[in-house]
Design a protein around this motif. Structure first.
Motif, PDB file in Angstrom:
ATOM      1  N   VAL A 235     -12.950   1.744 -27.878  1.00 34.28           N
ATOM      2  CA  VAL A 235     -11.840   2.675 -27.667  1.00 34.28           C
ATOM      3  C   VAL A 235     -10.890   2.652 -28.863  1.00 34.28           C
ATOM      4  O   VAL A 235     -10.404   3.700 -29.321  1.00 34.28           O
ATOM      5  CB  VAL A 235     -11.098   2.322 -26.368  1.00 34.28           C
ATOM      6  CG1 VAL A 235      -9.803   3.117 -26.246  1.00 34.28           C
ATOM      7  CG2 VAL A 235     -11.992   2.592 -25.158  1.00 34.28           C
ATOM      8  N   GLU A 236     -10.617   1.474 -29.382  1.00 32.87           N
ATOM      9  CA  GLU A 236      -9.721   1.365 -30.538  1.00 32.87           C
ATOM     10  C   GLU A 236     -10.284   2.145 -31.732  1.00 32.87           C
ATOM     11  O   GLU A 236      -9.557   2.875 -32.408  1.00 32.87           O
ATOM     12  CB  GLU A 236      -9.535  -0.099 -30.910  1.00 32.87           C
ATOM     13  CG  GLU A 236      -8.749  -0.896 -29.883  1.00 32.87           C
ATOM     14  CD  GLU A 236      -8.698  -2.367 -30.236  1.00 32.87           C
ATOM     15  OE1 GLU A 236      -9.199  -2.735 -31.330  1.00 32.87           O
ATOM     16  OE2 GLU A 236      -8.168  -3.156 -29.432  1.00 32.87           O
ATOM     17  N   ARG A 237     -11.568   1.988 -31.971  1.00 33.36           N
ATOM     18  CA  ARG A 237     -12.179   2.718 -33.089  1.00 33.36           C
ATOM     19  C   ARG A 237     -12.128   4.222 -32.852  1.00 33.36           C
ATOM     20  O   ARG A 237     -11.858   4.992 -33.776  1.00 33.36           O
ATOM     21  CB  ARG A 237     -13.627   2.270 -33.263  1.00 33.36           C
ATOM     22  CG  ARG A 237     -13.778   0.863 -33.795  1.00 33.36           C
ATOM     23  CD  ARG A 237     -15.240   0.476 -33.944  1.00 33.36           C
ATOM     24  NE  ARG A 237     -15.385  -0.859 -34.496  1.00 33.36           N
ATOM     25  CZ  ARG A 237     -16.551  -1.464 -34.686  1.00 33.36           C
ATOM     26  NH1 ARG A 237     -17.676  -0.825 -34.360  1.00 33.36           N
ATOM     27  NH2 ARG A 237     -16.606  -2.678 -35.192  1.00 33.36           N
TER      28      ARG A 237
ATOM     29  N   GLY B 115      -8.325  -9.229 -24.441  1.00 34.16           N
ATOM     30  CA  GLY B 115      -6.954  -8.763 -24.590  1.00 34.16           C
ATOM     31  C   GLY B 115      -6.835  -7.262 -24.427  1.00 34.16           C
ATOM     32  O   GLY B 115      -7.830  -6.540 -24.277  1.00 34.16           O
ATOM     33  N   PRO B 116      -5.611  -6.743 -24.460  1.00 33.97           N
ATOM     34  CA  PRO B 116      -5.409  -5.295 -24.297  1.00 33.97           C
ATOM     35  C   PRO B 116      -5.913  -4.524 -25.517  1.00 33.97           C
ATOM     36  O   PRO B 116      -6.180  -5.095 -26.581  1.00 33.97           O
ATOM     37  CB  PRO B 116      -3.887  -5.183 -24.146  1.00 33.97           C
ATOM     38  CG  PRO B 116      -3.350  -6.370 -24.877  1.00 33.97           C
ATOM     39  CD  PRO B 116      -4.350  -7.474 -24.670  1.00 33.97           C
ATOM     40  N   THR B 117      -6.012  -3.217 -25.327  1.00 31.34           N
ATOM     41  CA  THR B 117      -6.441  -2.355 -26.424  1.00 31.34           C
ATOM     42  C   THR B 117      -5.337  -2.268 -27.476  1.00 31.34           C
ATOM     43  O   THR B 117      -4.176  -2.004 -27.152  1.00 31.34           O
ATOM     44  CB  THR B 117      -6.766  -0.949 -25.892  1.00 31.34           C
ATOM     45  OG1 THR B 117      -7.770  -1.071 -24.878  1.00 31.34           O
ATOM     46  CG2 THR B 117      -7.275  -0.048 -26.987  1.00 31.34           C
ATOM     47  N   ARG B 118      -5.701  -2.495 -28.738  1.00 33.67           N
ATOM     48  CA  ARG B 118      -4.742  -2.459 -29.851  1.00 33.67           C
ATOM     49  C   ARG B 118      -5.315  -1.600 -30.972  1.00 33.67           C
ATOM     50  O   ARG B 118      -6.045  -2.112 -31.848  1.00 33.67           O
ATOM     51  CB  ARG B 118      -4.445  -3.870 -30.352  1.00 33.67           C
ATOM     52  CG  ARG B 118      -3.791  -4.774 -29.309  1.00 33.67           C
ATOM     53  CD  ARG B 118      -3.411  -6.115 -29.919  1.00 33.67           C
ATOM     54  NE  ARG B 118      -4.600  -6.837 -30.374  1.00 33.67           N
ATOM     55  CZ  ARG B 118      -5.311  -7.652 -29.611  1.00 33.67           C
ATOM     56  NH1 ARG B 118      -4.965  -7.836 -28.334  1.00 33.67           N
ATOM     57  NH2 ARG B 118      -6.364  -8.267 -30.102  1.00 33.67           N
ATOM     58  N   PRO B 119      -5.039  -0.304 -30.961  1.00 32.43           N
ATOM     59  CA  PRO B 119      -5.629   0.568 -32.001  1.00 32.43           C
ATOM     60  C   PRO B 119      -5.097   0.334 -33.401  1.00 32.43           C
ATOM     61  O   PRO B 119      -5.685   0.801 -34.374  1.00 32.43           O
ATOM     62  CB  PRO B 119      -5.287   1.987 -31.524  1.00 32.43           C
ATOM     63  CG  PRO B 119      -4.769   1.840 -30.139  1.00 32.43           C
ATOM     64  CD  PRO B 119      -4.279   0.454 -29.985  1.00 32.43           C
ATOM     65  N   ARG B 120      -3.908  -0.327 -33.524  1.00 34.53           N
ATOM     66  CA  ARG B 120      -3.288  -0.585 -34.826  1.00 34.53           C
ATOM     67  C   ARG B 120      -3.065   0.722 -35.597  1.00 34.53           C
ATOM     68  O   ARG B 120      -3.467   0.870 -36.762  1.00 34.53           O
ATOM     69  CB  ARG B 120      -4.129  -1.558 -35.659  1.00 34.53           C
ATOM     70  CG  ARG B 120      -4.423  -2.872 -34.958  1.00 34.53           C
ATOM     71  CD  ARG B 120      -5.083  -3.884 -35.872  1.00 34.53           C
ATOM     72  NE  ARG B 120      -6.210  -3.335 -36.582  1.00 34.53           N
ATOM     73  CZ  ARG B 120      -7.442  -3.197 -36.082  1.00 34.53           C
ATOM     74  NH1 ARG B 120      -7.694  -3.565 -34.831  1.00 34.53           N
ATOM     75  NH2 ARG B 120      -8.415  -2.690 -36.818  1.00 34.53           N
TER      76      ARG B 120
END
Length: 346
Positions: free
Chosen positions: A23-25, A137-142
């Motif tokens: 999801v982050e990607r 851990g939670p989603t971290r898209p940065r």
């Protein structure tokens, strides 16, 4: 924790970490296309896109759609599902654990002497303790790496504000912005609209002009028929009514003077729109309720000579009374009149 339970726990959390990493990607790759969509939507909701000439607006919508599809294609080609190794590395990072501990659960002893088995069992026990603490851990898209000035928050705020400001016209403006209109490319000129609503004869109400009230709420008497004339399109538009569980439509026909004309009787409140590839104009029609008339005798019956009876009456209606009928039936009929039909007379 048993060995199999630890393996199951590790598999669940690694799968969760893998999905969140994917999801982050996806979010990072979709950010350029989403930003372009949001920016164009803000301009459309603010009404700036409508100020363009019709052909310029159609070409702009086509360019935006092509650009979004192109950016989406690039994102799709660059996206790949995270591997199992990447998922475990992410899980170890989230839990501040050594990724080697997760691999230990799958190891087998190198030798089967007592010392080697004891060492292997110790490593297994430590790995199971660490796996018990493993949580993705939670989603971290940065996204700050791609948008260091946090312009996405300003764009989101503008999108919400312009959507609220657009009100009932929000959906139409978005449709015009993202659905290229082929009309100007086919020769359509700017549409000129002449429209009016004609109430039923019994209301004795005058026709109501709709020409200069596009997009507004129109209050009318009950039982109205709408006539619309348009010029500009090279093809026939449609006049469409959407009410509560009711949908009616009429195709425009070309009149003798070259204008397109359509007439539609409206069954109640709803949205009336002119459609030519998309909605060109609309009104919210709100007919007033037609209350039931009332009638009553205004004085007791008076018996006159020659077997005549005199009575007086009154009747009222919100739009006028055109006819009143009197029905007479015997209260205690003799046998010969027991099944006689009532007598109706004006």
């Amino acid at each position: 924790m048993k060995h199999q339970d630890a393996l199951d726990q590790l598999a669940r959390e690694a799968s969760r970490a893998r999905r969140r990493l994917g999801v982050e990607r996806g979010v990072r790759l979709a950010l350029p296309a989403a930003a372009l969509i949001a920016a164009w939507a803000v301009l459309a909701l603010a009404g700036l896109a409508d100020r363009l000439a019709p052909i310029a607006q159609s070409l702009a919508a086509m360019v935006i759609v092509i650009a979004v599809v192109w950016l989406a294609g690039i994102a799709r080609r660059r996206w790949r599902m995270p591997t199992e190794a990447e998922a475990r590395a992410r899980l170890a990072h989230d839990c501040a654990l050594d990724v080697a501990a997760f691999e230990t659960l799958r190891d087998r002893p190198s030798r089967y002497d007592p010392f080697a088995l004891a060492l292997w069992q110790r490593e297994q026990d430590q790995a199971r303790v660490q796996v018990e603490k493993a949580r993705a851990g939670p989603t971290r898209p940065r996204l700050d790496e791609l948008d260091p000035y946090k312009l996405r928050y300003a764009l989101g705020t503008l999108l919400i504000a312009t959507f609220v400001m657009a009100g009932d016209q929000a959906s139409d403006r978005l449709a015009r912005a993202f659905l290229p209109d082929p009309g100007p490319l086919l020769g359509d000129r700017p549409m000129q609209i002449e429209a009016w609503a004609t109430p039923a004869d019994y209301t004795h109400a005058a026709p109501i002009s709709l020409s200069d009230r596009l997009g507004e709420r129109i209050e009318t008497p009950p039982s109205v028929a709408v006539t619309v004339r348009v010029t500009g399109p090279v093809g026939a538009p449609r006049l469409v009514f959407h009410g509560q569980g009711v949908r009616r439509g009429a195709r425009f026909a070309q009149a003798a003077d070259g204008a397109w004309e359509a007439r539609l009787a409206l069954p109640g409140p709803g949205r009336l729109s002119i459609e030519r590839f998309r909605t060109r104009a609309s009104w919210r029609i709100a007919p007033a309720p037609d209350h039931a008339p009332t009638a009553a005798f205004s004085a007791p019956l008076a018996q006159l000579s020659d077997e005549q009876v005199s009575f007086s009456w009154n009747a009222a209606d919100d739009f006028g009374v055109t006819r009143l009928m009197l029905r007479v039936r015997p209260r205690n009929p003799p046998p010969g009149l027991f099944r006689a039909a009532p007598v109706d007379t004006p």
